[in-house]
Design a protein around this motif. Structure first.
Motif, short mmCIF file in Angstrom:
data_model
loop_
_atom_site.label_atom_id
_atom_site.label_comp_id
_atom_site.label_asym_id
_atom_site.label_seq_id
_atom_site.Cartn_x
_atom_site.Cartn_y
_atom_site.Cartn_z
N GLN A 94 0.97 -1.17 -0.01
CA GLN A 94 -0.10 0.02 -0.02
C GLN A 94 0.86 1.30 0.07
OE1 GLN A 94 -2.63 0.30 3.34
NE2 GLN A 94 -3.43 2.12 2.50
N VAL A 95 0.55 2.03 -0.99
CA VAL A 95 1.47 3.31 -0.98
C VAL A 95 1.03 4.31 0.03
CG1 VAL A 95 1.88 5.22 -2.44
CG2 VAL A 95 1.83 2.98 -3.44
N GLN A 96 1.60 4.87 0.58
CA GLN A 96 1.37 5.76 1.99
C GLN A 96 2.42 6.90 2.00
OE1 GLN A 96 0.48 3.86 5.53
NE2 GLN A 96 -0.95 5.34 6.42
N LEU A 97 2.31 7.96 2.35
CA LEU A 97 2.92 8.98 2.95
C LEU A 97 2.41 9.42 4.33
CD1 LEU A 97 3.45 10.98 -0.35
CD2 LEU A 97 5.15 9.37 0.40
N VAL A 98 3.40 9.67 5.33
CA VAL A 98 3.25 10.24 6.47
C VAL A 98 4.01 11.35 7.00
CG1 VAL A 98 2.96 9.73 8.96
CG2 VAL A 98 2.24 7.99 7.13
N GLU A 99 3.47 12.37 7.11
CA GLU A 99 4.31 13.69 7.64
C GLU A 99 4.30 13.68 9.14
OE1 GLU A 99 1.64 15.22 4.01
OE2 GLU A 99 1.50 13.98 5.90
N SER A 100 5.35 14.39 9.56
CA SER A 100 5.50 14.69 11.16
C SER A 100 6.72 15.74 11.14
CB SER A 100 6.12 13.42 11.73
OG SER A 100 7.41 12.86 11.14
N GLY A 101 6.75 16.29 12.30
CA GLY A 101 7.56 17.06 12.72
C GLY A 101 7.04 18.75 12.85
N GLY A 102 5.83 18.83 12.46
CA GLY A 102 5.44 20.20 12.60
C GLY A 102 5.34 20.83 14.10
N GLY A 103 4.92 21.88 14.19
CA GLY A 103 4.84 22.59 15.75
C GLY A 103 4.87 24.21 15.51
N LEU A 104 4.81 24.44 16.88
CA LEU A 104 4.92 26.10 17.01
C LEU A 104 6.53 26.25 17.10
CD1 LEU A 104 3.63 28.73 17.67
CD2 LEU A 104 3.51 28.01 19.97
N ALA A 132 7.78 7.34 3.33
CA ALA A 132 7.20 6.63 2.24
C ALA A 132 6.91 5.02 2.34
CB ALA A 132 7.95 7.20 1.07
N THR A 133 5.82 4.60 2.19
CA THR A 133 5.88 3.19 2.16
C THR A 133 5.10 2.76 0.90
OG1 THR A 133 3.70 3.29 3.45
CG2 THR A 133 5.71 2.80 4.72
N GLY A 134 5.33 1.58 0.50
CA GLY A 134 4.78 1.00 -0.80
C GLY A 134 5.50 1.64 -2.20
N PHE A 135 6.72 2.07 -2.09
CA PHE A 135 7.67 2.59 -3.28
C PHE A 135 8.67 2.99 -2.57
CE2 PHE A 135 7.51 7.07 -3.29
CZ PHE A 135 6.42 7.57 -2.53
N GLY A 136 9.82 3.35 -3.63
CA GLY A 136 11.14 3.64 -3.07
C GLY A 136 11.51 4.97 -3.60
N LEU A 137 12.08 5.66 -2.93
CA LEU A 137 12.62 7.07 -3.44
C LEU A 137 13.30 7.23 -4.47
CD1 LEU A 137 12.50 8.70 0.29
CD2 LEU A 137 10.77 8.88 -1.39
N GLU A 138 14.19 6.03 -4.79
CA GLU A 138 15.10 6.23 -5.89
C GLU A 138 14.12 6.06 -7.31
OE1 GLU A 138 16.91 2.76 -3.21
OE2 GLU A 138 14.80 3.95 -3.63
N ASP A 139 12.93 5.77 -7.14
CA ASP A 139 11.79 5.71 -8.21
C ASP A 139 11.21 6.92 -8.33
OD1 ASP A 139 11.78 2.01 -7.56
OD2 ASP A 139 13.03 3.20 -8.94
N ARG A 140 10.56 7.25 -7.30
CA ARG A 140 9.58 8.30 -7.33
C ARG A 140 10.17 9.56 -6.46
NH1 ARG A 140 3.71 6.26 -6.19
NH2 ARG A 140 4.00 4.10 -7.07
N TRP A 196 17.04 13.40 1.56
CA TRP A 196 16.31 12.08 1.73
C TRP A 196 17.40 11.18 2.40
CZ3 TRP A 196 16.79 7.52 -1.42
CH2 TRP A 196 18.07 7.56 -2.39
N ASP A 197 16.78 10.21 2.99
CA ASP A 197 17.43 9.04 3.61
C ASP A 197 17.08 7.93 3.08
OD1 ASP A 197 18.40 7.00 5.58
OD2 ASP A 197 18.36 8.49 7.10
N LYS A 198 18.07 7.33 2.41
CA LYS A 198 17.67 5.96 1.43
C LYS A 198 17.25 4.80 2.56
CE LYS A 198 19.38 2.28 -1.66
NZ LYS A 198 20.58 2.16 -2.64
N SER A 199 18.15 4.68 3.56
CA SER A 199 17.75 3.51 4.53
C SER A 199 16.53 3.79 5.39
CB SER A 199 18.81 3.56 5.65
OG SER A 199 18.79 4.83 6.41
N ARG A 200 15.88 4.96 5.60
CA ARG A 200 14.61 5.02 6.14
C ARG A 200 13.40 5.45 5.08
NH1 ARG A 200 18.27 7.06 9.81
NH2 ARG A 200 17.75 6.34 12.05
N ASN A 201 13.79 5.49 3.69
CA ASN A 201 12.92 5.95 2.86
C ASN A 201 11.96 7.11 3.04
OD1 ASN A 201 12.27 4.97 0.15
ND2 ASN A 201 10.22 4.43 0.87
N THR A 202 12.69 8.07 3.60
CA THR A 202 12.06 9.25 4.20
C THR A 202 12.91 10.36 3.53
OG1 THR A 202 11.61 8.20 6.34
CG2 THR A 202 11.90 10.57 6.23
#
Length: 130
Positions: free
Chosen positions: A1-11, A24-32, A72-78
Motif C-alpha cells: 500500500q502506497v502511503q506518505l506520513v508527515e511529521s515534525g510540525g509544531g509551534l 514513504a511506504t509502498g514505493f522507493g524514493l529512488e523511483d519516485r 532524503w534518507d535511503k535507509s529510512r525511505n524518508t
C-alpha cells in the motif's frame, strides 16, 4: 500500500527552525520523487520544494530558497524538509505528495496542481509566531 506520513510540525518563533519528515511506504524514493506543498489559512495550496533522486534534482519555490533544504534518507525511505529562519508567512499545513505517473520528475510535479498527484499525506501544521 502506497502511503506518505508527515511529521515534525509544531509551534516555533520567528527565525527558528523545524525539520519536517515524510516517510514513504509502498514505493522507493529512488523511483519516485517527493514534493512538499503548503496551504496557509485562507490561501491556495502552493508547492514549496521537491526532490527527485532519479532526476537528480531538488527544487525550491522562490520564497524559501536559501532557508529550506530538502534531502532524503535511503535507509529510512524518508524525505526531510529542513526549514530555517522561519517567518510568520511560513505558517501553513505542510503536505508531502507523489504520483505513480509524474513522480519521477520534479520538473513535472512542480508545475501541476495538487489534485493531479495521486498520493498525499495527511499534513502537518507549522505555526510561526512569537
Amino acid at each position: 500500500q502506497v502511503q506518505l506520513v508527515e511529521s515534525g510540525g509544531g509551534l516555533v518563533q520567528p527565525t527558528g527552525s523545524l525539520r519536517l519528515s515524510c516517510a514513504a511506504t509502498g514505493f522507493g524514493l529512488e523511483d519516485r520523487g517527493i514534493i512538499w506543498h503548503r496551504q496557509a489559512p485562507g490561501k491556495e495550496r502552493d508547492w514549496v520544494s521537491c526532490i527527485s533522486v532519479s532526476e537528480g534534482l531538488s527544487l525550491y519555490e522562490d520564497s524559501v530558497k536559501g532557508r529550506f533544504t530538502i534531502s532524503w534518507d535511503k535507509s529510512r525511505n524518508t524525505v526531510y524538509l529542513q526549514m530555517n529562519d522561519l517567518k510568520p508567512e511560513d505558517t501553513a499545513v505542510y503536505y508531502c505528495g507523489s504520483d505513480p505517473v509524474f513522480g519521477a520528475s520534479c520538473s513535472e510535479m512542480s508545475r501541476r496542481p495538487a489534485a493531479d498527484l495521486g498520493v498525499w499525506g495527511h499534513g502537518t501544521l507549522v505555526t510561526v509566531s512569537s
